[in-house]
Design a protein around this motif. Structure first.
Motif, mmCIF file in Angstrom:
data_model
loop_
_atom_site.group_PDB
_atom_site.id
_atom_site.type_symbol
_atom_site.label_atom_id
_atom_site.label_comp_id
_atom_site.label_asym_id
_atom_site.label_seq_id
_atom_site.Cartn_x
_atom_site.Cartn_y
_atom_site.Cartn_z
ATOM 1 N N ASN A 36 -1.937 12.859 -16.409
ATOM 2 C CA ASN A 36 -2.428 12.789 -15.036
ATOM 3 C C ASN A 36 -2.956 11.410 -14.651
ATOM 4 O O ASN A 36 -3.417 11.207 -13.541
ATOM 5 C CB ASN A 36 -3.527 13.831 -14.818
ATOM 6 N N SER A 157 16.433 12.567 -3.424
ATOM 7 C CA SER A 157 15.445 13.007 -2.448
ATOM 8 C C SER A 157 15.837 12.676 -1.019
ATOM 9 O O SER A 157 15.310 13.253 -0.081
ATOM 10 C CB SER A 157 14.074 12.387 -2.761
ATOM 11 N N LEU A 182 13.556 17.812 -8.083
ATOM 12 C CA LEU A 182 12.552 18.874 -8.134
ATOM 13 C C LEU A 182 11.154 18.358 -8.427
ATOM 14 O O LEU A 182 10.181 18.795 -7.814
ATOM 15 C CB LEU A 182 12.956 19.919 -9.194
ATOM 16 N N SER A 183 11.023 17.430 -9.372
ATOM 17 C CA SER A 183 9.690 16.941 -9.724
ATOM 18 C C SER A 183 9.785 15.647 -10.498
ATOM 19 O O SER A 183 10.810 15.351 -11.124
ATOM 20 C CB SER A 183 8.930 17.982 -10.564
ATOM 21 N N VAL A 184 8.700 14.875 -10.440
ATOM 22 C CA VAL A 184 8.558 13.660 -11.240
ATOM 23 C C VAL A 184 7.217 13.761 -11.949
ATOM 24 O O VAL A 184 6.170 13.869 -11.308
ATOM 25 C CB VAL A 184 8.594 12.390 -10.372
ATOM 26 N N THR A 185 7.243 13.758 -13.275
ATOM 27 C CA THR A 185 6.030 13.863 -14.076
ATOM 28 C C THR A 185 6.017 12.737 -15.107
ATOM 29 O O THR A 185 6.944 11.939 -15.187
ATOM 30 C CB THR A 185 5.966 15.216 -14.801
ATOM 31 N N ALA A 189 11.965 12.967 -14.888
ATOM 32 C CA ALA A 189 12.350 13.490 -13.577
ATOM 33 C C ALA A 189 13.244 14.710 -13.766
ATOM 34 O O ALA A 189 14.191 14.694 -14.559
ATOM 35 C CB ALA A 189 13.090 12.421 -12.782
ATOM 36 N N THR A 190 12.939 15.772 -13.030
ATOM 37 C CA THR A 190 13.711 17.008 -13.104
ATOM 38 C C THR A 190 14.486 17.190 -11.805
ATOM 39 O O THR A 190 13.932 17.050 -10.714
ATOM 40 C CB THR A 190 12.789 18.220 -13.343
ATOM 41 N N LYS A 199 19.503 23.012 -13.886
ATOM 42 C CA LYS A 199 18.318 22.152 -13.920
ATOM 43 C C LYS A 199 18.414 21.175 -15.089
ATOM 44 O O LYS A 199 18.725 21.565 -16.211
ATOM 45 C CB LYS A 199 17.052 23.002 -14.031
ATOM 46 N N THR A 201 16.314 17.768 -16.890
ATOM 47 C CA THR A 201 15.163 16.871 -16.963
ATOM 48 C C THR A 201 15.596 15.589 -17.667
ATOM 49 O O THR A 201 16.003 15.620 -18.829
ATOM 50 C CB THR A 201 13.989 17.515 -17.711
ATOM 51 N N GLU A 224 11.390 4.517 -12.314
ATOM 52 C CA GLU A 224 11.225 5.274 -11.076
ATOM 53 C C GLU A 224 11.586 4.369 -9.902
ATOM 54 O O GLU A 224 11.179 3.203 -9.866
ATOM 55 C CB GLU A 224 9.793 5.779 -10.914
#
Length: 430
Positions: A36, A157, A182-185, A189-190, A199, A201, A224
Motif C-alpha cells: 500500500n 483503459s 481490471l486492476s493495478v496493484t 496489472a490484471t 483473466k 495478471t 506503468e
C-alpha cells in the motif's frame, strides 16, 4: 570490468535483507515490501562487485559529431550488428503489416520490435519457445527487441489496443469499447484477454519470463504507463511503482540472462524533477541500455523539450532508445539530441493509407495527378521498379497489392534515409 551499483531502499519501514544476481553471485541489498506504500526512500548505499564482461551484447561509438550530440554507433547483438542511429520497424505480431519482413531485412532493416502482449495472447509463449524462439518462429536472422507488454495493458483503459488491432484511428474513438484493464496493484496489472475474456495478471517477473521464451536480443522491464493528464502526486506514485517493477524485472532477468540485454525505461512524464529522479535511480542499476518512455508530451514541442533535458543526462557509454516515436520530422529533431534507436509503425500505417515517402515530401498517391506519372516515387530511395501511375491504379482499384507495395516502399525508404543520416553525422553535418 568493475561495475559500481547503488541500490536504494524502496519503501519506508523495516528493511528486509534481500539479494540481487550479478553473474553467478548474490549481491545483498535492502528491500521493504509494503503493497500500500509507494514512496521511495532517499537513503542509498553502494555495492562494488566485479561483473563478467558480456561478450554477447555491447555498444561502441564510431563517431561523435562536432556539431551536436548526434553520434554514429554500433550495437552488437547475438543476431548481428545494429548501426545507429537506426529506425526500428514494428512487427507487432511477429509480422510487419502487409509486408514480408524478409524483404525489408534484405533491404537492410537490422532491428525489429515485437510485442509481448499480443504474442502472449496468441499464439502464446510456449508455442514460440517450442519453435526455438522468435527468430526461428518468424524466420528472421537479424536482431529483435521485445517490449514488456505494459504499453498495451495500460492502453486497455482507453481502447487504443482495440483501435490498433482493427487499424482504427485513436482519435475516432469506439463507443462500444469496454475497458479490459481490471486492476493495478503492487503485484502487477490484471486485465482480460481481448480474444477470449480470460483473466491475466502481468507481473514484472511474468513479463520477463515471457520474453525469455520469445528469446529476443533486447528485452524491456514492466512499467506503468500513466496518462498525460495526471496530478503530480499520482505521477510520482506511478514513477515509484515503475521503479520497483523495473528492479524486480532486472532481478528476474539476471537469474537467467541467456544472451539477452535489458534496457531500463526512464519515466516521469514531462516533469523534469521526476525524470531526473528516474534517471538517477535506473542508471544506478546494471541495465544494458536505456529507453525513454512514459508520457512524452502532448505535441512535438513538449517532446523535444523533454528530450533536450533527458538526453544529456543519460550515460553516453550505453545505447538509448526512444519508444514509439519515429516519424520523419521527429527523427530529424531527435537524432541531433543523441537518440540511437527509435521505433514506430508510422511508415507502414501511412503506407496503408496511400502515402509514399520521398525526399521531396510525402506523396498522396490517390490524387489524380499521379495517374499518368510513369516514374518511380523517388529516383534513389525506396522502390525503383514500380511507377507512380501503377501504384495509383492499384490503390484506386482496391487491389491488396497496393498496400504491400506502398508499405514496402516506405520501409525501404526508411532504411536508406537512416543510412543517409549516419553519413551526414560522419561528415559532421548534423
Amino acid at each position: 570490468m568493475i561495475a559500481v551499483h547503488r541500490f536504494r531502499r524502496l519503501l519506508f519501514g523495516t528493511n528486509r535483507r534481500c539479494s540481487h544476481w550479478i553473474g553467478n553471485r548474490h549481491i545483498p541489498y535492502y528491500f521493504n515490501y509494503q503493497p500500500n506504500s509507494r514512496q521511495l526512500c532517499k537513503d542509498a548505499f553502494r555495492v562494488e562487485e566485479k561483473e563478467e564482461i558480456q561478450n554477447f551484447f555491447r555498444f561502441e561509438i564510431v563517431h561523435q559529431s562536432s556539431k551536436s550530440r548526434a553520434r554514429v554507433g554500433r550495437i552488437y547483438t547475438p543476431h548481428g550488428i545494429v548501426d545507429t542511429p537506426a529506425y526500428v520497424a514494428v512487427a507487432t505480431n511477429a509480422a510487419l503489416k502487409h509486408v514480408d519482413h524478409r524483404l525489408v531485412s534484405e533491404a537492410g532493416q537490422q532491428l525489429m520490435f515485437c510485442n509481448t502482449y499480443h504474442l502472449l495472447l496468441h499464439p502464446g509463449p510456449c508455442v514460440i519457445e517450442a519453435a526455438g524462439g522468435l527468430h526461428k518462429f518468424m524466420n528472421r536472422k537479424g536482431a529483435i527487441i521485445t517490449d514488456s507488454g505494459g504499453f498495451q495493458v495500460f492502453s486497455l483503459s482507453h481502447g487504443s489496443v482495440y483501435d490498433e488491432l482493427n487499424m482504427k484511428s485513436r482519435s475516432g474513438g469506439n463507443k462500444n469499447f469496454t475497458s479490459l484493464l481490471l486492476s493495478v496493484t503492487e503485484e502487477g496489472a490484471t486485465f482480460r484477454s481481448y480474444r477470449d475474456g480470460s483473466k491475466v495478471t502481468l507481473t514484472p517477473e511474468y513479463s520477463v519470463q515471457i520474453q525469455k521464451s520469445l528469446k529476443g536480443d533486447i528485452i524491456i522491464p514492466l512499467d506503468e504507463l500513466p496518462p498525460y493528464h495526471m496530478e503530480r502526486s499520482q505521477l510520482e506514485e506511478s514513477v515509484n511503482l515503475t521503479h520497483r517493477w523495473e528492479l524486480r524485472s532486472l532481478q528476474e532477468h539476471r537469474r537467467n540472462v541467456q544472451n539477452q540485454a535489458m534496457y531500463a525505461v526512464i519515466h516521469g512524464g514531462i516533469d523534469t524533477e521526476l525524470r531526473q529522479k528516474s534517471i538517477d535511480f535506473l542508471c544506478s542499476l546494471p541495465f544494458d541500455g536505456f529507453a525513454i518512455g512514459g508520457s512524452l508530451g502532448k505535441n512535438r514541442q513538449e517532446l523535444f523539450q523533454l528530450l533536450e533535458f533527458v538526453m544529456p543526462r543519460l550515460p553516453t557509454a550505453f545505447p538509448n532508445h526512444l519508444l514509439g516515436i519515429a516519424d520523419l520530422e521527429s527523427i530529424e529533431r531527435v537524432v541531433p539530441l543523441g537518440v540511437d534507436t527509435m521505433d514506430s509503425c508510422y511508415p507502414f500505417r501511412v503506407g496503408r493509407h496511400g502515402n509514399l515517402f520521398t525526399r521531396r515530401g510525402v506523396l498522396h498517391i490517390s490524387q489524380s495527378k499521379y495517374k499518368n506519372m510513369f516514374e518511380p516515387p523517388d529516383p534513389e530511395w525506396g522502390l525503383k521498379d514500380v511507377t507512380l501511375a501503377y501504384l495509383h491504379h492499384l490503390l484506386k482499384a482496391r487491389e491488396p497489392m497496393a498496400l504491400t507495395l506502398l508499405s514496402l516502399h516506405n520501409a525501404i525508404f526508411m532504411v536508406e534515409y537512416m543510412n543517409d543520416i549516419r553519413k551526414r553525422i560522419l561528415q559532421d553535418e548534423i
